[in-house]
Scaffold this motif. Sequence first.
Motif, mmCIF file in Angstrom:
data_model
loop_
_atom_site.group_PDB
_atom_site.id
_atom_site.type_symbol
_atom_site.label_atom_id
_atom_site.label_comp_id
_atom_site.label_asym_id
_atom_site.label_seq_id
_atom_site.Cartn_x
_atom_site.Cartn_y
_atom_site.Cartn_z
ATOM 1 N N ASP A 1 0.812 -1.216 0.000
ATOM 2 C CA ASP A 1 0.000 0.000 0.000
ATOM 3 C C ASP A 1 0.845 1.265 0.000
ATOM 4 N N SER A 2 1.913 1.264 0.747
ATOM 5 C CA SER A 2 2.703 2.492 0.903
ATOM 6 C C SER A 2 3.478 2.881 -0.352
ATOM 7 N N VAL A 3 3.562 1.997 -1.336
ATOM 8 C CA VAL A 3 4.297 2.326 -2.561
ATOM 9 C C VAL A 3 3.367 2.534 -3.753
ATOM 10 N N LYS A 4 2.083 2.285 -3.564
ATOM 11 C CA LYS A 4 1.136 2.461 -4.672
ATOM 12 C C LYS A 4 1.167 3.900 -5.172
ATOM 13 N N GLY A 5 1.215 4.036 -6.480
ATOM 14 C CA GLY A 5 1.284 5.357 -7.077
ATOM 15 C C GLY A 5 2.691 5.902 -7.204
ATOM 16 N N ARG A 6 3.649 5.268 -6.546
ATOM 17 C CA ARG A 6 5.051 5.722 -6.632
ATOM 18 C C ARG A 6 5.945 4.702 -7.326
ATOM 19 N N PHE A 7 5.672 3.420 -7.106
ATOM 20 C CA PHE A 7 6.490 2.355 -7.689
ATOM 21 C C PHE A 7 5.704 1.664 -8.799
ATOM 22 N N THR A 8 6.436 1.224 -9.820
ATOM 23 C CA THR A 8 5.824 0.475 -10.921
ATOM 24 C C THR A 8 6.674 -0.735 -11.251
ATOM 25 N N ILE A 9 6.037 -1.886 -11.275
ATOM 26 C CA ILE A 9 6.740 -3.105 -11.644
ATOM 27 C C ILE A 9 6.429 -3.434 -13.098
#
Length: 121
Positions: A61-69
């Motif tokens: 949840d804390s990386v949603k919108g910032r990280f992309t796999i």
Amino acid sequence: QVQLVESGGGLVQAGGSLRLSCAASGSIASINVMGWYRQAPGKQRELVATLTSGGNTDYLDSVKGRFTISRDNAKDTVYLQMNTLKPEDTAVYYCYVRAITYTPIGLNDYWGQGTQVTVSS
């Protein structure tokens, strides 16, 4: 067996970006899942992002919108684009692969050696 080679970690200021890469090689019949986990000092390892062969993704949840796999199937390589990094993202990041292999025969989980990501405030 599957060998995983990670690259792309390092030191970055808060708000910056990094891109992690992990290339899989070896006796691979097919890769079911590729992804990234991380472990900060004194904390348990946690899932950051995973990508299935069918294209389904799962993110912390804390990386949603910032990280992309993302994944390059032709190269058996998975990437993690990390933007707007925060000091709390500091951790050792581990590549993860669930693959069906010829040797040994069957479905197994494999881990990379880990790459350090440090975000300074």
